[in-house]
Design a protein around this motif. Structure first.
Motif, PDB file in Angstrom:
ATOM      1  N   LYS A 538       1.014  -1.128  -0.059  1.00  0.00           N
ATOM      2  CA  LYS A 538      -0.172  -0.094   0.047  1.00  0.00           C
ATOM      3  C   LYS A 538       0.832   1.304  -0.091  1.00  0.00           C
ATOM      4  O   LYS A 538       1.694   1.422   0.838  1.00  0.00           O
ATOM      5  CB  LYS A 538      -1.014   0.151   1.295  1.00  0.00           C
ATOM      6  N   THR A 539       0.730   2.025  -1.034  1.00  0.00           N
ATOM      7  CA  THR A 539       1.661   3.309  -0.973  1.00  0.00           C
ATOM      8  C   THR A 539       0.696   4.532  -0.865  1.00  0.00           C
ATOM      9  O   THR A 539      -0.409   4.617  -1.644  1.00  0.00           O
ATOM     10  CB  THR A 539       2.630   3.377  -2.046  1.00  0.00           C
ATOM     11  N   ARG A 540       1.190   5.571  -0.499  1.00  0.00           N
ATOM     12  CA  ARG A 540       0.451   6.802  -0.626  1.00  0.00           C
ATOM     13  C   ARG A 540       1.658   7.989  -1.020  1.00  0.00           C
ATOM     14  O   ARG A 540       2.706   8.011  -0.205  1.00  0.00           O
ATOM     15  CB  ARG A 540      -0.355   7.338   0.631  1.00  0.00           C
ATOM     16  N   TRP A 541       1.339   8.697  -2.033  1.00  0.00           N
ATOM     17  CA  TRP A 541       2.315   9.831  -2.365  1.00  0.00           C
ATOM     18  C   TRP A 541       3.631   9.165  -2.542  1.00  0.00           C
ATOM     19  O   TRP A 541       4.738   9.561  -2.268  1.00  0.00           O
ATOM     20  CB  TRP A 541       2.649  10.861  -1.232  1.00  0.00           C
ATOM     21  N   GLU A 545       3.136   2.618   3.233  1.00  0.00           N
ATOM     22  CA  GLU A 545       1.956   2.741   4.478  1.00  0.00           C
ATOM     23  C   GLU A 545       2.291   1.649   5.180  1.00  0.00           C
ATOM     24  O   GLU A 545       2.615   0.541   4.915  1.00  0.00           O
ATOM     25  CB  GLU A 545       0.531   2.798   3.663  1.00  0.00           C
ATOM     26  N   THR A 552       4.291  -3.691   6.630  1.00  0.00           N
ATOM     27  CA  THR A 552       3.835  -3.422   5.402  1.00  0.00           C
ATOM     28  C   THR A 552       2.541  -3.717   4.932  1.00  0.00           C
ATOM     29  O   THR A 552       1.809  -3.405   4.075  1.00  0.00           O
ATOM     30  CB  THR A 552       4.826  -3.298   4.388  1.00  0.00           C
ATOM     31  N   THR A 564       8.555   5.708   4.918  1.00  0.00           N
ATOM     32  CA  THR A 564       7.088   5.888   5.368  1.00  0.00           C
ATOM     33  C   THR A 564       6.651   7.247   5.850  1.00  0.00           C
ATOM     34  O   THR A 564       7.378   8.117   6.079  1.00  0.00           O
ATOM     35  CB  THR A 564       7.011   4.989   6.703  1.00  0.00           C
ATOM     36  N   PRO A 565       5.323   7.519   5.623  1.00  0.00           N
ATOM     37  CA  PRO A 565       4.978   8.742   6.088  1.00  0.00           C
ATOM     38  C   PRO A 565       5.048   9.237   7.525  1.00  0.00           C
ATOM     39  O   PRO A 565       5.076   8.090   8.307  1.00  0.00           O
ATOM     40  CB  PRO A 565       3.468   8.618   5.884  1.00  0.00           C
TER      41      PRO A 565
END
Lengths: 592, 186, 187
Positions: A538-541, A545, A552, A564-565
């Motif tokens: 799962k990724t964001r920008w 995540e 993960t 990671t954010p």
């Protein structure tokens, strides 16, 4: 006896026409004086539950009771003082020492009851008739001075001395200064919640107060294997919430950590010469990247008995924190001392081994768990006309390339686009190389993501700030580059976000410079992941995540650090590493 | 006035030590064998005709009781204080009841509060303030007054104090770190 | 001279004029002039012209036999407690106790003292507590007003509680008064 004395009994009647001396209480109210010490009041919003009132109370009249769940980001324990009037003697010491000034007293003094068990309440939470009382005793710093001493000033180089070279700006405390500074701490422990890795801050400050530096260093290593780095470049979330910072200055927690790290004999002696594992863990773990996150995970896993292998593309560990932060903030001299402990703990380092998708597949097969902490590799591009001209450089790559040692030709005037710490580092490094430096940022100075300290020091060093400038394009001129920009006005975001810069007009302004640095952010590079893994993550920008255990979601793969954010600073990365180490240890040892 | 006393001290005891000297005020420390001699001479020769107080301090670190006799002169209201050190265990001090009858009360109080014996004081075993006290005398510093109070008199309030640091531990669950760097004391 | 017969358990005899009795009692509270702690000093302005408690029918009496109220004005040492018990038992029914200050509630600033009690309620029944250290005379007046209200409502029954639970109070008293030489009860 005289004759007139016959009348003396009747003289008492002359009082009948005079006003009585008696105070007709309760028919007429007789309020306490303006600074009367009556029953307690507490401004519940201002109170942070530091417990200083409890500590000072000689009669043990104050208990800290829980009124809600703690709010660590604001540094609020949500504990509030409960005053027991079976003990209180109205000395008002609790009010004098209150770190936020929230606790005060009303001028109400009368309270009778049948039931002695009710003679206690939490001011501000349990409502009482005197809650709105205007008068009464309160902290008066103008009269008494606040019950806290000022911060011991840190010796720093003057701006003129600073720009001459790459000498470290902050000189550090002496033993005497550190003890005085440490003794200001009130041991409330609010900082522990705010610190991402929850270091034992009150305990190590107490150790420094008693002069026991080695004990302090031992406490650092309980949850942070990179104390020296944190002692110099930490973002100090602890100091933001420090109870002493509300009316005075926060304890210089970072400088105290730095002081302890610089003033002990040998790390291996402090931590025990062998650094043998403390738990009989099993399993093998691969760590990708030897930055703060990877290092802290590998240290704790090794100490817990796992077989840890760290793969690093560079020739040295320490990550971007060690190599991109300039010499005047984080000198390379402390590096070897810090790395000693990892090798002693039995971490296997493989330098110069970049991880490729093929290699990653092998690691997944060979090792029980993989911790990916590659950091942010790429500097973001500015999508703008002329951004690819020669002379337009990426700040991150410039900083990594040892600008203090190698001879970079930047020309007379340097422009830095961006407002983060990388921008500040680049600007200040360029200034040290003798250039005139301009910083261009889209928003206002107070919106800059860089530390205030960095911005202030940069200003002192004569760096020209051009806030509220929107880049238009970069043109090539005969002498160098021309930076064309618009002026911006800040427009409030209707959705409640932070204000956005918007072009003021179409009027163009320009600056003639020789070199332009782009420092508008970094991006992760997930090229090292094989396709089957990258597609399930799962990724964001572009960031991976993870859950609260740094997991993960893909079997046996954990991630942490800048990839990671999160806040993207050293101590957050360390905290990620610690959490991952715990989770991996549990996972690996349950299976094996 | 003070010169009188100093002369007297020089003649009576050799090894005295002046603790503090001001106008109309003299505090000396003398060896305990000579203290009665000094007090008697101070009364008879130097006009210190009032016994204000006998006080004791428990200097537990040095394992002694420091007794101080405070004498005053009604002529010029000057004060003379004589201190002497006595061992804490089996402390026996001569009584002054024949010189000042009021000494009986001071000595009874010291007997009760510190357990200092005054052989020769006929009323020394009578209760003074504490009636029927047993165990360590309460003004001795090895007596834990808080513990005694809680055990004997209790407290109304059940304490519910939460240490902010413990709360943080509950909240974060990360108080216990994965690897304690310190070896636990076993 | 006193009688040391244990008192009978009080019986509720609901007389028709009970209300009238209570009204009369509430408006003529006479205090035993007996101060136990620092709060006794607050009673001086109260019974002299500054606050003049005779406005409320409150007066000082020299002996317990003539009075209705016993004020425990602050900390109470064990030695004094013994005298307080004797005084309290000699007061004619109905009798009330007004406790002043933190010390009577939970020990106050003497909570760790070797010789002062912490919880007054264990040893004698208290009707009204007045918070303060010490409470001002105005607060004491408020305490009296509360006591009067309680009497008028017929709820100030500390004296009944004492007689009903005499064994409980005696046990607590005997626990801390070591040289117990009081009679079983003294009227």
């Amino acid at each position: 006896m005289r004759f007139t004395d016959i009348f003396s009994p009747f003289l008492a009647w002359t009082r009948a026409s005079k006003k009585a001396d008696t105070i007709p209480y309760p028919y007429k109210d007789n309020p306490g004086s303006d600074r009367y010490r009556g029953f307690h009041k507490n401004d519940i919003e201002k109170c942070i539950g530091c417990g200083r009132c409890h500590d000072i109370c000689q009669n043990e009249a104050i208990d800290m009771v829980k009124v809600a769940d703690a709010d660590p980001e604001k540094g609020d324990s949500k504990l509030r003082p409960m005053v027991d009037y079976g003990r209180c003697c109205w000395c008002a010491l609790c009010i004098d020492v209150c770190s936020t000034g929230s606790l005060s007293m009303s001028n109400t003094y009368s309270w009778s009851t049948f039931n002695a068990d009710t003679c206690k309440y939490v001011p501000g939470v349990d409502s009482r008739t005197w809650d709105d009382s205007e008068k009464g005793y309160r902290q008066d710093n103008e009269i008494l001075g606040w019950a806290g001493s000022p911060r011991v000033p840190m010796t720093v180089l003057t701006p003129e001395e600073r720009i001459k070279g790459f000498e470290e700006v902050v000189k550090g405390y002496s033993m005497a200064e550190a003890v005085v500074e440490a003794s200001r701490c009130i041991r409330c422990g609010l900082c522990v919640t705010a610190c991402p890795t929850h270091m034992h801050i009150p305990e190590y400050i107490a150790a420094i107060t008693s002069g026991d530096i080695e004990e302090a260093v031992k406490l650092f290593y309980d949850n942070n294997p990179l104390p020296e780095m944190c002692g110099k470049v930490c973002t100090r979330q602890c100091e933001t919430v420090c109870a002493m910072g509300y009316q005075g200055e926060a304890i210089a927690i970072r400088w105290l950590k730095r002081f302890a790290c610089e003033n002990f004999e040998s790390l291996s002696e402090v931590l025990g010469t062998d650094l043998e594992p403390v738990a009989s863990g099993k399993g093998t773990v691969a760590v990708i990247g030897a930055g703060p996150a990877g290092l802290s995970a590998s240290y704790y896993l090794a100490r817990m008995g796992c077989d840890v292998h760290v793969f690093e593309a560079d020739d040295e560990g320490g990550g971007v924190a060690q190599h991109a932060i300039p010499e005047y903030r984080l000198p390379a001299s402390g590096y070897a001392k810090q790395m000693e402990v990892f090798e002693k703990a039995g971490v296997n380092f493989h330098y110069g081994k970049p991880v490729t998708p093929g290699k990653f597949r092998k690691l997944m097969k060979k090792y029980d768990a993989v911790f990916a902490a590659p950091g942010l590799q790429r500097s973001s591009d500015l999508r703008m006309e002329g951004a690819d001209l020669p002379g337009v450089l990426h700040a991150l790559y410039f900083l990594k390339d040892d600008p203090d040692k190698k001879n970079h030709d930047l020309g007379d005037t340097v422009l830095v686009i961006g407002g983060g710490n990388v921008a500040m580092d680049t600007a200040r490094t360029s200034r040290r190389l003798g250039c005139r430096v301009i910083v261009s940022y889209r928003r206002r100075i107070e919106d800059m993501p860089a530390d205030d300290e960095e911005i202030n020091e940069a200003m002192e060093e004569g760096i020209d700030f051009r806030p509220q400038t929107i880049p238009a394009r970069i043109e090539k001129t005969s002498t160098g580059l021309r930076y064309v920009y618009f002026k911006a006005v800040m427009v409030e975001d209707p959705d409640g976000g932070r204000p956005k810069p918007v072009k003021e007009s179409d009027e163009e302004y320009h600056l003639d410079v020789n070199t332009i640095f782009l420092a508008i952010g970094q991006a992760p590079s997930l090229d090292f992941l094989p396709l089957e893994v990258a597609s399930t993550l799962k990724t964001r920008w572009g960031l991976i995540e993870v859950d609260e255990n740094q997991f993960t979601g893909v079997e046996n793969i954990y991630a942490g650090g800048d990839v990671t954010p999160g806040a993207g600073d050293v101590v957050t990365a360390v905290a990620d590493g610690v959490r991952a180490a715990k989770a991996i240890f549990r996972k690996v040892n349950r299976n094996g | 006035m003070a010169d009188d006393l100093m002369t007297m001290l020089r003649e009576t005891v050799e090894d005295y030590r002046v603790i503090r000297k001001r106008h109309g005020y003299l505090h000396v420390s003398v060896p305990r064998e000579r203290v009665m001699e000094v007090i008697v001479t101070a009364k008879s020769r130097c006009g210190k005709n009032v016994l204000q107080l006998i006080s004791a301090v428990d200097r537990i670190e040095r394992d002694i009781f420091q007794l101080t006799w405070i004498l005053e002169s009604t002529e010029d209201a000057s004060i003379f204080m004589v201190s002497a050190d006595y061992p804490r265990e089996g402390c026996k001090v001569p009584t002054l009841k024949d010189m000042w009858p009021s000494a009986v009360f001071f000595e009874r109080e010291l007997r009760e509060m510190f357990g200092i014996e005054f052989p020769g004081n006929p009323r020394q075993d009578e209760d003074f303030l504490l009636e029927g006290w047993e165990g360590i005398p309460p003004m001795r510093r090895d007596f834990d007054t808080l513990e005694y109070s809680m055990k004997t008199y209790g407290e109304r309030r059940k304490r519910e104090h939460v240490d902010p640091r413990r709360l943080i531990a509950e909240h974060t669950g990360e108080w216990d770190t994965p690897v304690p760097s310190r070896k636990e004391k076993s | 001279m006193y009688c040391n017969k244990i008192p009978d358990k009080p019986v509720d005899n609901e007389k028709i004029w009970k209300k009238l009795d209570d009204l009369a009692r509430a408006n003529s509270l006479w205090i035993t002039a007996y101060g136990t702690g620092c709060g006794a000093i607050e009673l001086r302005p109260l019974h002299t012209s500054r606050f003049d408690m005779e406005r409320f029918g409150i007066a000082m009496r020299p002996t317990p036999r003539q009075s209705d109220v016993l004020i425990i004005s602050g900390y109470l040492s064990v030695k004094t407690l013994k005298r307080v018990i004797r005084v309290y038992e000699q007061i004619q029914d109905p009798k009330y106790i007004l406790a002043l200050g933190s010390c009577t509630i939970d020990g106050g600033m003497y909570f760790d003292s070797y010789n002062t009690i912490n919880i007054l309620d264990r040893y004698i029944p208290v009707d009204v507590y007045v918070n303060g250290c010490m409470p001002r005379p105005e607060a004491v007046i408020d305490g009296f007003i509360l006591l009067m209200k309680k009497i008028k409502e017929g709820k100030a029954v500390g004296w009944k509680r004492y007689k009903e639970n005499l064994e409980y109070y005696r046990k607590n008293q005997r626990e801390i008064i070591r040289n117990w030489d009081l009679p079983d009860y003294n009227w």
